[in-house]
Design a protein around this motif. Structure first.
Motif, short mmCIF file in Angstrom:
data_model
loop_
_atom_site.label_atom_id
_atom_site.label_comp_id
_atom_site.label_asym_id
_atom_site.label_seq_id
_atom_site.Cartn_x
_atom_site.Cartn_y
_atom_site.Cartn_z
N ILE A 150 -22.58 -1.69 -29.75
CA ILE A 150 -22.17 -2.33 -28.48
C ILE A 150 -22.04 -1.26 -27.40
CG2 ILE A 150 -20.34 -3.60 -27.30
CD1 ILE A 150 -19.70 -4.93 -30.01
N SER A 151 -21.38 -0.15 -27.73
CA SER A 151 -21.20 0.94 -26.77
C SER A 151 -22.53 1.51 -26.33
CB SER A 151 -20.34 2.05 -27.39
OG SER A 151 -19.10 1.54 -27.83
N PHE A 152 -23.47 1.64 -27.27
CA PHE A 152 -24.80 2.18 -26.95
C PHE A 152 -25.53 1.24 -25.99
CE2 PHE A 152 -29.38 2.67 -28.13
CZ PHE A 152 -29.54 3.96 -27.64
N GLY A 153 -25.41 -0.07 -26.23
CA GLY A 153 -26.04 -1.04 -25.35
C GLY A 153 -25.48 -0.98 -23.93
N VAL A 154 -24.14 -0.87 -23.82
CA VAL A 154 -23.51 -0.77 -22.50
C VAL A 154 -23.91 0.53 -21.81
CG1 VAL A 154 -21.29 -0.60 -21.29
CG2 VAL A 154 -21.58 -2.26 -23.14
N ALA A 155 -24.04 1.62 -22.59
CA ALA A 155 -24.46 2.90 -22.02
C ALA A 155 -25.86 2.79 -21.43
CB ALA A 155 -24.40 3.99 -23.09
N ILE A 156 -26.76 2.10 -22.12
CA ILE A 156 -28.12 1.88 -21.59
C ILE A 156 -28.07 1.06 -20.31
CG2 ILE A 156 -30.34 0.75 -22.04
CD1 ILE A 156 -30.02 1.47 -24.97
N ALA A 157 -27.22 0.00 -20.31
CA ALA A 157 -27.08 -0.83 -19.10
C ALA A 157 -26.56 0.01 -17.94
CB ALA A 157 -26.14 -1.99 -19.39
N ALA A 158 -25.62 0.92 -18.22
CA ALA A 158 -25.07 1.78 -17.17
C ALA A 158 -26.14 2.75 -16.66
CB ALA A 158 -23.87 2.56 -17.71
N TYR A 159 -26.97 3.25 -17.59
CA TYR A 159 -28.05 4.17 -17.20
C TYR A 159 -29.04 3.48 -16.27
CZ TYR A 159 -32.19 7.14 -17.62
OH TYR A 159 -33.28 7.92 -17.34
N GLY A 160 -29.26 2.19 -16.51
CA GLY A 160 -30.23 1.45 -15.69
C GLY A 160 -29.65 0.83 -14.44
N GLU A 161 -28.34 1.02 -14.19
CA GLU A 161 -27.70 0.41 -13.02
C GLU A 161 -28.22 1.04 -11.73
OE1 GLU A 161 -25.33 -1.81 -10.48
OE2 GLU A 161 -26.03 -2.15 -12.53
N TYR A 296 -27.71 -4.63 -21.93
CA TYR A 296 -26.73 -5.70 -22.13
C TYR A 296 -27.15 -6.60 -23.28
CZ TYR A 296 -23.59 -9.59 -21.35
OH TYR A 296 -22.63 -10.56 -21.52
N GLY A 297 -28.48 -6.78 -23.45
CA GLY A 297 -28.97 -7.57 -24.58
C GLY A 297 -28.55 -6.97 -25.91
N LEU A 298 -28.65 -5.63 -26.03
CA LEU A 298 -28.20 -4.95 -27.25
C LEU A 298 -26.70 -5.14 -27.46
CD1 LEU A 298 -30.11 -1.52 -27.17
CD2 LEU A 298 -30.53 -3.47 -28.67
N ALA A 299 -25.93 -4.97 -26.37
CA ALA A 299 -24.48 -5.15 -26.46
C ALA A 299 -24.15 -6.59 -26.83
CB ALA A 299 -23.82 -4.77 -25.13
#
Length: 351
Positions: A150-161, A296-299
Motif C-alpha cells: 500500500i505504501s509503495f502504491g501511494v509513493a508511486i502516486a506521489a511521484y506522479g503528482e 493509487y490502483g496498487l494501493a
C-alpha cells in the motif's frame, strides 16, 4: 407457501435497498463535506485559508446541537462516566481528533482533492503500525508485506503528482497519523472500559474538547490575521450549511456502520474516493496523471486485500465463538441429563 416465499423475498429486497440507501447517503455527505471544505479553503475558489477557524466553527456548531439534543430536549441519553474517566480517556481522544481535523483541513490549501484521497489510502498502514506499537495488533509478516505494498502504491502516486507540495503532504500524513492514533486510543481507552458513543454523545463529549485544544493554535496562528483583516465578514449561509453538512456526516457514519457493517463503510469509502478523483479531474480541473492512477490502483488493491483479510478473520472468530457456545451448551445438557439419571437412581434406591 408462495406468499411466505414472496414475503421473504420482499424482506430481503427491502434490506438490500435500505443498505444501498445508507451507503448512498454516506457517500453523498462525505463527498459534499470534502468538496465544500476544499471550496472554502482553496485560495483559487472562496479564498478563506483559515483551517483552524473552519474546524472550530464545525466543533462549535456540533457541540451546541449535541448539547441541545442531550441536555435540553433529552432526546439522547448521556453516557455514565466519572470525571476521572473523562479526563483520562475522552480528553486525549478529543486532542487527537482536534489535530487530525486541523491538519486534514489545512492540506486542502496545498493539495488537490484527488491527491489527498490517494494519501488517505495510508490509513490502514498507520492504524496497523500504531496497533502493533500499542500491542493491540499482533505482528504478522504477511500483513506487514501488504502494508508495504500500500505504501509503495501511494509513493508511486506521489511521484506522479503534477502539483506536488511537500508541506501539504506533510500536513496530510500528520492528519493520517493523528487519526490512526485516535482510532487505536478509542479501543484502548474507551472500548476496553465498556464505554461506547453514538454520534450525538460522541460530539457531546468530544467536540468541546476539540474546541479547547483548537483555540490554542488559533490564538497564535489565525486570530491575529483575522483581527487585522477589517474586510472579513462571516458568510452565515456558507459556514452554516457547511456546518450542517459536517454534523449530518457524523450521523451518517453511525447510520451506515450501525445498520450495515464497518466493512461496508470501507468498501463505500473506496467508491467515494474514486468518485472524488473523477470529480477533481473533470469538474475542479485538477491534473490527474497516469502514474497517479497506477500508484493509487496498487494501493487500492492492497487496501482491498487488507479488508478481505479482516473479514475472513472476523468470520473465523465468530465461527470459533459459536463452536465454543455449542460445546458449552452440549456440556450443560450432558450434566443435566447425568444429574437427572443420578436423581432417578437415588429415588429408586430409596424406594
Amino acid at each position: 407457501m408462495s406468499s411466505g416465499n414472496g414475503s421473504l423475498s420482499d424482506g430481503v429486497i427491502k434490506k438490500i435497498v435500505l443498505s444501498y440507501t445508507y451507503v448512498a447517503i454516506w457517500i453523498f455527505l462525505s463527498f459534499t463535506v470534502i468538496v465544500y471544505n476544499k471550496y472554502i479553503l482553496d485560495r483559487k475558489m472562496y479564498n478563506w485559508p483559515f483551517p483552524i477557524s473552519l474546524t472550530m466553527i464545525h466543533m462549535t456548531f456540533c457541540s451546541s446541537l449535541a448539547f441541545i439534543l442531550v441536555k435540553v430536549l433529552k432526546l439522547v441519553e448521556p453516557v455514565s462516566m466519572s470525571r476521572e474517566v473523562y479526563l483520562s480517556s475522552v480528553v486525549p481522544i478529543g486532542a487527537l481528533y482536534a489535530f487530525s481535523l486541523w491538519l486534514s483541513n489545512s492540506a486542502y490549501i496545498y493539495l488537490s482533492v484527488s491527491f489527498i484521497q490517494m494519501l488517505k489510502a495510508l490509513m490502514p498502514v498507520a492504524v496497523y503500525s500504531i496497533g502493533v506499537m500499542f500491542k493491540k495488533e499482533s505482528f504478522r509478516g504477511e500483513t506487514m508485506a501488504n502494508m508495504m505494498s500500500i505504501s509503495f502504491g501511494v509513493a508511486i502516486a506521489a511521484y506522479g503528482e503534477a502539483k506536488f507540495d511537500a508541506w501539504g503532504v506533510t500536513l496530510q500524513l500528520g492528519a493520517v497519523a493523528f487519526e490512526a492514533t485516535r482510532l487505536v486510543m478509542i479501543q484502548i481507552l474507551l472500548t476496553s472500559k465498556g464505554i461506547s458513543f453514538n454520534p450525538i454523545t460522541s460530539l457531546y463529549y468530544v467536540a468541546p474538547c476539540c474546541l479547547v485544544f483548537l483555540s490554542i493554535p488559533w490564538m497564535i496562528v489565525e486570530y491575529p490575521i483575522l483581527r487585522d483583516s477589517s474586510s472579513f465578514h462571516l458568510d452565515w449561509f456558507i459556514f452554516g450549511t457547511n456546518s450542517v453538512c459536517a454534523f449530518a456526516l457524523n450521523l451518517a457514519v453511525f447510520l451506515l456502520v450501525g445498520k450495515t457493517s464497518a466493512l461496508t463503510m470501507n468498501v463505500a469509502g473506496v467508491v467515494k474516493d474514486w468518485l472524488l478523483i473523477a470529480f477533481s479531474w473533470s469538474v475542479i480541473k485538477d491534473t490527474v496523471t497516469p502514474i497517479n492512477l497506477f500508484g493509487y490502483g496498487l494501493a487500492f488493491l492492497g487496501v482491498g486485500y487488507y479488508n478481505h483479510s479482516k473479514l475472513q478473520a472476523l468470520k473465523a472468530k465468530d465461527a470459533q465463538k459459536k463452536t465454543v457456545q455449542a460445546d458449552d451448551e452440549q456440556g450443560r445438557l450432558l450434566e443435566e441429563r447425568d444429574g437427572d439419571g443420578l436423581g432417578r437412581r437415588n429415588d429408586n434406591q430409596s424406594d
